[in-house]
Enzyme design. Structure first.
Site, short mmCIF file in Angstrom:
data_model
loop_
_atom_site.label_atom_id
_atom_site.label_comp_id
_atom_site.label_asym_id
_atom_site.label_seq_id
_atom_site.Cartn_x
_atom_site.Cartn_y
_atom_site.Cartn_z
N ASP A 12 1.18 -3.65 -4.29
CA ASP A 12 1.61 -2.34 -3.77
C ASP A 12 1.58 -1.40 -4.97
O ASP A 12 1.39 -1.83 -6.11
CB ASP A 12 3.03 -2.45 -3.20
CG ASP A 12 3.54 -1.11 -2.66
OD1 ASP A 12 2.78 -0.41 -1.97
OD2 ASP A 12 4.70 -0.74 -2.94
N SER A 13 1.80 -0.11 -4.71
CA SER A 13 1.83 0.84 -5.82
C SER A 13 3.10 0.67 -6.66
O SER A 13 3.21 1.27 -7.73
CB SER A 13 1.78 2.26 -5.27
OG SER A 13 2.89 2.49 -4.43
N TYR A 44 0.17 6.02 -4.47
CA TYR A 44 -1.10 5.90 -3.75
C TYR A 44 -1.19 6.95 -2.63
O TYR A 44 -2.26 7.41 -2.28
CB TYR A 44 -1.19 4.52 -3.07
CG TYR A 44 -1.57 3.35 -3.96
CD1 TYR A 44 -1.50 3.42 -5.35
CD2 TYR A 44 -1.99 2.15 -3.39
CE1 TYR A 44 -1.85 2.33 -6.13
CE2 TYR A 44 -2.34 1.06 -4.17
CZ TYR A 44 -2.27 1.14 -5.54
OH TYR A 44 -2.61 0.06 -6.30
N GLY A 45 -0.01 7.27 -2.08
CA GLY A 45 0.04 7.99 -0.82
C GLY A 45 -0.39 9.43 -0.84
O GLY A 45 -0.53 10.06 0.20
N CYS A 75 1.04 -2.56 1.30
CA CYS A 75 1.10 -1.11 1.17
C CYS A 75 0.31 -0.51 2.34
O CYS A 75 -0.85 -0.87 2.54
CB CYS A 75 0.44 -0.73 -0.16
SG CYS A 75 0.20 1.03 -0.39
N ASN A 76 0.96 0.36 3.08
CA ASN A 76 0.27 0.97 4.23
C ASN A 76 -0.87 1.86 3.77
O ASN A 76 -1.92 1.92 4.41
CB ASN A 76 1.26 1.79 5.06
CG ASN A 76 2.19 0.93 5.87
OD1 ASN A 76 1.90 0.57 6.98
ND2 ASN A 76 3.31 0.57 5.28
N GLU A 154 10.81 4.88 -6.06
CA GLU A 154 10.31 4.19 -7.25
C GLU A 154 11.22 4.47 -8.45
O GLU A 154 11.50 3.60 -9.27
CB GLU A 154 8.89 4.71 -7.52
CG GLU A 154 7.99 3.84 -8.33
CD GLU A 154 7.77 2.48 -7.72
OE1 GLU A 154 7.88 1.54 -8.49
OE2 GLU A 154 7.51 2.32 -6.51
N CYS A 184 5.66 3.29 5.55
CA CYS A 184 5.36 3.11 4.12
C CYS A 184 6.33 2.06 3.63
O CYS A 184 7.52 2.11 3.98
CB CYS A 184 5.57 4.43 3.38
SG CYS A 184 5.63 4.29 1.57
N THR A 185 5.85 1.11 2.85
CA THR A 185 6.72 -0.02 2.48
C THR A 185 7.84 0.41 1.52
O THR A 185 8.77 -0.37 1.29
CB THR A 185 5.90 -1.17 1.86
OG1 THR A 185 5.09 -0.66 0.78
CG2 THR A 185 4.99 -1.81 2.90
N HIS A 186 7.77 1.62 1.00
CA HIS A 186 8.89 2.11 0.18
C HIS A 186 10.07 2.59 1.04
O HIS A 186 11.19 2.66 0.55
CB HIS A 186 8.44 3.28 -0.71
CG HIS A 186 7.72 2.87 -1.96
ND1 HIS A 186 6.44 2.37 -1.95
CD2 HIS A 186 8.11 2.89 -3.26
CE1 HIS A 186 6.07 2.11 -3.20
NE2 HIS A 186 7.06 2.42 -4.01
N1 DGL Z 1 4.18 1.78 -0.48
C1 DGL Z 1 2.99 2.48 -0.14
C2 DGL Z 1 2.78 2.52 1.36
O1 DGL Z 1 3.21 1.63 2.05
C3 DGL Z 1 2.72 3.82 -0.74
C4 DGL Z 1 3.64 4.45 -1.70
C5 DGL Z 1 2.87 5.40 -2.59
O2 DGL Z 1 2.68 6.56 -2.19
O3 DGL Z 1 2.45 4.93 -3.63
O4 DGL Z 1 2.14 3.42 1.86
#
Ligand code: DGL
Length: 206
Positions: A12-13, A44-45, A75-76, A154, A184-186
């Site tokens: 994941d990021s 990443y998003g 990570c989505n 984060e 989003c997994t965060h």
């Molecule tokens: N955790 C990531 C997701 O599920 C993205 C978080 C990010 O933006 O890096 O989309």
């Protein structure tokens, strides 16, 4: 000498995929797992699909180089940008990805209105369009991009995230959603802040 079993690779990021890691440990306690938190390149998003795809290839190559027998894209955003491509680039390695949980949310809404909170990258990908198309017939879906929420998680700045959530969730709450997809997994790390803003009755689906 006994050979160490080949690990499952997870990336994941950042910390978002740790909830997925926990689930892997609880369901497959005998597996070795390597977790790669790509904080150097986060978030990443908010990056383009092409950039996230290229980065996902590089991270997967790193995990395969370390012996990963299967990769979980926890990570989505990376799943949206790269899942199909990764399967083509690394045909020997099985890939498991994430998709926003629209299906259970749409199946259980009483009011017929659900919200989706996800990253811009996730909303842009074909995977999201296909999930929306397949599972939300007759349901109104209000989409909101989480902007800097993943970075606030984060960095552990959860109080600031709550201030952002008050603005981000408003259009959904005004529209009367009764379920919110955490795409989003965060975002599961923000469950308390979301409940503070939205009240205890909103169903959170991740
Ligand atoms: N955790 C990531 C997701 O599920 C993205 C978080 C990010 O933006 O890096 O989309």
């Amino acid at each position: 000498m006994e050979m160490a079993a080949r690990p499952i690779g997870v990336f994941d990021s950042g910390v978002g995929g740790l909830s997925i890691l926990e689930e892997i440990h609880s369901q497959l306690p005998d597996e070795n797992v390597i977790y790669l938190a790509d904080q150097e390149w986060a978030p990443y998003g908010s990056k383009s699909l092409d950039d996230v795809r290229a980065r996902s290839v590089a991270v997967s190559a790193e995990l395969i180089g370390r012996g990963a027998k299967l990769i979980v894209v926890a990570c989505n955003s990376a799943s949206a940008a790269a899942l199909h491509h990764l399967r083509e680039v690394f045909p020997e390695t099985p890939f498991v990805g994430m998709e926003p949980a629209l299906k259970p949310a749409a199946a259980h809404t009483d009011k017929g209105v659900i919200g989706v909170l996800a990253t811009e990258t996730t909303f842009q990908g074909e995977l999201y369009a296909s999930v929306l198309d397949r599972h939300t017939d007759g349901v109104e879906v209000i989409e909101v991009a989480g902007k800097r929420l993943a970075m606030l998680v984060e960095e552990g700045r959860l109080d600031e995230a709550k201030v952002d959530l008050e603005v981000l969730l408003r259009p959904m709450l005004d529209a009367g959603i009764d379920a919110l997809v955490l795409g989003c997994t965060h975002y599961p790390f923000l469950a308390d802040q979301i409940r503070d803003v939205a009240g205890p009755d909103l169903r959170l689906v991740d």
